[in-house]
Design a protein around this motif. Structure first.
Motif, PDB file in Angstrom:
ATOM      1  N   GLU A 162       2.237   1.564  -3.487  1.00 41.84           N
ATOM      2  CA  GLU A 162       1.185   2.008  -4.390  1.00 41.84           C
ATOM      3  C   GLU A 162       0.807   3.466  -4.125  1.00 41.84           C
ATOM      4  O   GLU A 162       0.501   4.240  -5.056  1.00 41.84           O
ATOM      5  N   SER A 163       0.805   3.846  -2.852  1.00 39.45           N
ATOM      6  CA  SER A 163       0.484   5.232  -2.499  1.00 39.45           C
ATOM      7  C   SER A 163       1.527   6.185  -3.062  1.00 39.45           C
ATOM      8  O   SER A 163       1.185   7.281  -3.561  1.00 39.45           O
ATOM      9  N   LYS A 164       2.783   5.779  -2.985  1.00 40.95           N
ATOM     10  CA  LYS A 164       3.832   6.628  -3.551  1.00 40.95           C
ATOM     11  C   LYS A 164       3.637   6.815  -5.050  1.00 40.95           C
ATOM     12  O   LYS A 164       3.780   7.902  -5.596  1.00 40.95           O
TER      13      LYS A 164
ATOM     14  N   LEU B 192       0.821   6.451  -6.640  1.00 38.15           N
ATOM     15  CA  LEU B 192      -0.382   7.256  -6.861  1.00 38.15           C
ATOM     16  C   LEU B 192      -0.094   8.731  -6.642  1.00 38.15           C
ATOM     17  O   LEU B 192      -0.561   9.594  -7.411  1.00 38.15           O
ATOM     18  N   VAL B 193       0.675   9.021  -5.588  1.00 38.60           N
ATOM     19  CA  VAL B 193       1.032  10.430  -5.327  1.00 38.60           C
ATOM     20  C   VAL B 193       1.797  11.004  -6.502  1.00 38.60           C
ATOM     21  O   VAL B 193       1.541  12.132  -6.964  1.00 38.60           O
TER      22      VAL B 193
ATOM     23  N   LEU C 239       0.828  -1.211   0.000  1.00 41.58           N
ATOM     24  CA  LEU C 239       0.000   0.000   0.000  1.00 41.58           C
ATOM     25  C   LEU C 239       0.855   1.251   0.000  1.00 41.58           C
ATOM     26  O   LEU C 239       0.544   2.230  -0.698  1.00 41.58           O
ATOM     27  N   VAL C 240       1.966   1.201   0.763  1.00 42.83           N
ATOM     28  CA  VAL C 240       2.870   2.353   0.797  1.00 42.83           C
ATOM     29  C   VAL C 240       3.459   2.593  -0.575  1.00 42.83           C
ATOM     30  O   VAL C 240       3.515   3.730  -1.074  1.00 42.83           O
TER      31      VAL C 240
ATOM     32  N   THR D 149      -0.662  11.286  -9.540  1.00 36.79           N
ATOM     33  CA  THR D 149      -1.614  12.403  -9.392  1.00 36.79           C
ATOM     34  C   THR D 149      -0.891  13.737  -9.481  1.00 36.79           C
ATOM     35  O   THR D 149      -1.422  14.709 -10.039  1.00 36.79           O
TER      36      THR D 149
END
Length: 402
Positions: A40-42, A44-45, A37-38, A48
């Motif tokens: 993927e979040s990176k 995604l950040v 998740l970390v 975006t």
């Protein structure tokens, strides 16, 4: 009765081992999931941020294009507004020319009407519907027609000025809206993420019901410009028409004025010539009257001179009638005396007849004298009206080109 306290459950060693293994497994699974998740979040950040940066660059580019479009239409509207404003000023100047031209028609019209009124004061045979009268009536009708034409043209000009001002108002309103939009979009294009004036605005993404498409937006300004151009061209054409009308009406008035003046001069010359001939005839009649009066005096004297011879002849005859007896002879003397009386009597009759003719002729000459004097007075009155009054007024006629 109070319940007995139960002792805690007691697990066996395998259960304890199994419990620890389960917790190890759960912790590892959660850790792995959290690690994924970390990551993927990176991603995604990063995605975006990249997308947001790209979108903002695209928005900025579109803002630049929009500002360019606004600037272009702003310039187009401003140029058309300047052209239309200049045309309105030009048409207002033509409107002033028309008003002055109409005002200038009233003096020639008044003078022509006054000439017609003055000529009604002619007397006798001179109250004739001559060429001057015809030309004056034509001049009055011509000037009245010119005034009517100029007034209709003035009404068209006033209406065209109204339409021009309507088009100008639409351009000014559109230009004002464009300026406001340019200010807003210019300000928006300069805003950045760190600008102090940015804020959340709930419902800002909704599309306003009164908004229009870019095609409609462009078509609106284009329609305003086309409408303004049509009215400007109509105004230019109308100015050309006004120029032609002013030129033609002035030429027509000048031409008719010249025709009237020529007719007046011919009529005055003709009247003067006739008056001169009448005065010559009057002088000859005066001379003939004088001669006739002298002739009547001679005739009267001749008749009077016959009285003595008649008396003498009649006295001799009367005296000889007193001769006695045979002496009362019809001798040659007697016959000659008798014939003398008859001769003198015939002479007196002839003289009296001639005297009557002479007196009748004198009366006719006197009547002709009075007729000639009256006609000369009529001609003098006509000359005073035409040459002094009318032509005197017409000298002040000033027909100008406006």
């Amino acid at each position: 009765m109070a319940q007995l306290i139960k002792p805690p459950p007691v697990f066996v060693h395998p259960e304890w081992t199994q419990s620890n293994m389960t917790k190890y497994s759960n912790a590892e699974r959660e850790r792995a999931a959290a690690e994924r998740l970390v990551e993927e979040s990176k991603r995604l950040v990063d995605e975006t941020q990249t997308r947001t940066d790209h979108t903002q660059r695209d928005v900025s580019k579109k803002f630049e294009q929009r500002v360019d479009d606004l600037t272009f239409w702003n310039k187009e509207l401003d140029n058309k507004l300047a052209e239309l404003s200049n045309e309105i000023d030009s048409l207002l100047a033509f409107k002033t020319r028309l008003e002055k031209a109409i005002e200038a028609c009233f003096e020639p019209l008044h003078i022509a009407q006054q000439c017609l009124e003055n000529r009604q004061k002619r007397r006798g045979i001179d109250l004739v519907h001559d060429d001057v009268q015809k030309e004056l009536i034509k001049e009055v009708e011509s000037i009245q027609g010119v005034i009517a034409l100029l007034r209709r043209t003035l009404e068209q000009t006033v209406e065209q000025i109204r339409l021009d001002r309507k088009a100008k108002y639409q351009l000014e309103k559109d230009l004002k809206d464009k300026f406001s939009a340019l200010s807003i979009d210019g300000h928006c294009s300069e805003l950045r993420n760190n600008s102090a004036s940015i804020r959340y605005k709930e419902g800002s993404t909704k599309i306003e019901t009164n908004s229009v498409t870019p095609a409609n937006w462009e078509g609106f300004s284009n329609a305003n410009i086309e409408y303004a151009e049509r009215e400007r061209m109509s105004s230019v054409q109308l100015r050309s028409i006004i120029d032609g009308v002013l030129q033609q009406t002035t030429n027509d008035m000048l031409k008719q004025c010249e025709c009237v003046n020529i007719s007046y001069q011919k009529r005055i010359d003709e009247t003067k010539d006739t008056k001169g001939k009448l005065e010559n005839h009057l002088a000859r009649v005066f001379a003939e009257i004088k001669e006739m009066e002298e002739n009547i005096t001679r005739l009267k004297k001749a008749i009077a001179d016959k009285e003595a011879p008649m008396k003498l002849s009649q006295t001799r005859l009367d005296n000889r009638s007193n001769r006695p007896n045979v002496e009362l002879c019809r001798d040659p003397v007697q016959y000659r005396l008798i014939s003398e009386v008859a001769e003198i009597d015939a002479s007196i009759d002839a003289l009296r007849e001639r005297l009557a003719h002479a007196e009748s002729s004198l009366k006719g000459l006197i009547r002709n004298q009075l007729d000639l004097e009256e006609d000369i007075d009529i001609k003098a009155n006509t000359l005073f009206i035409d040459e002094v009054q009318c032509m005197g007024m017409r000298k002040s006629v000033n027909i100008q080109h406006f």
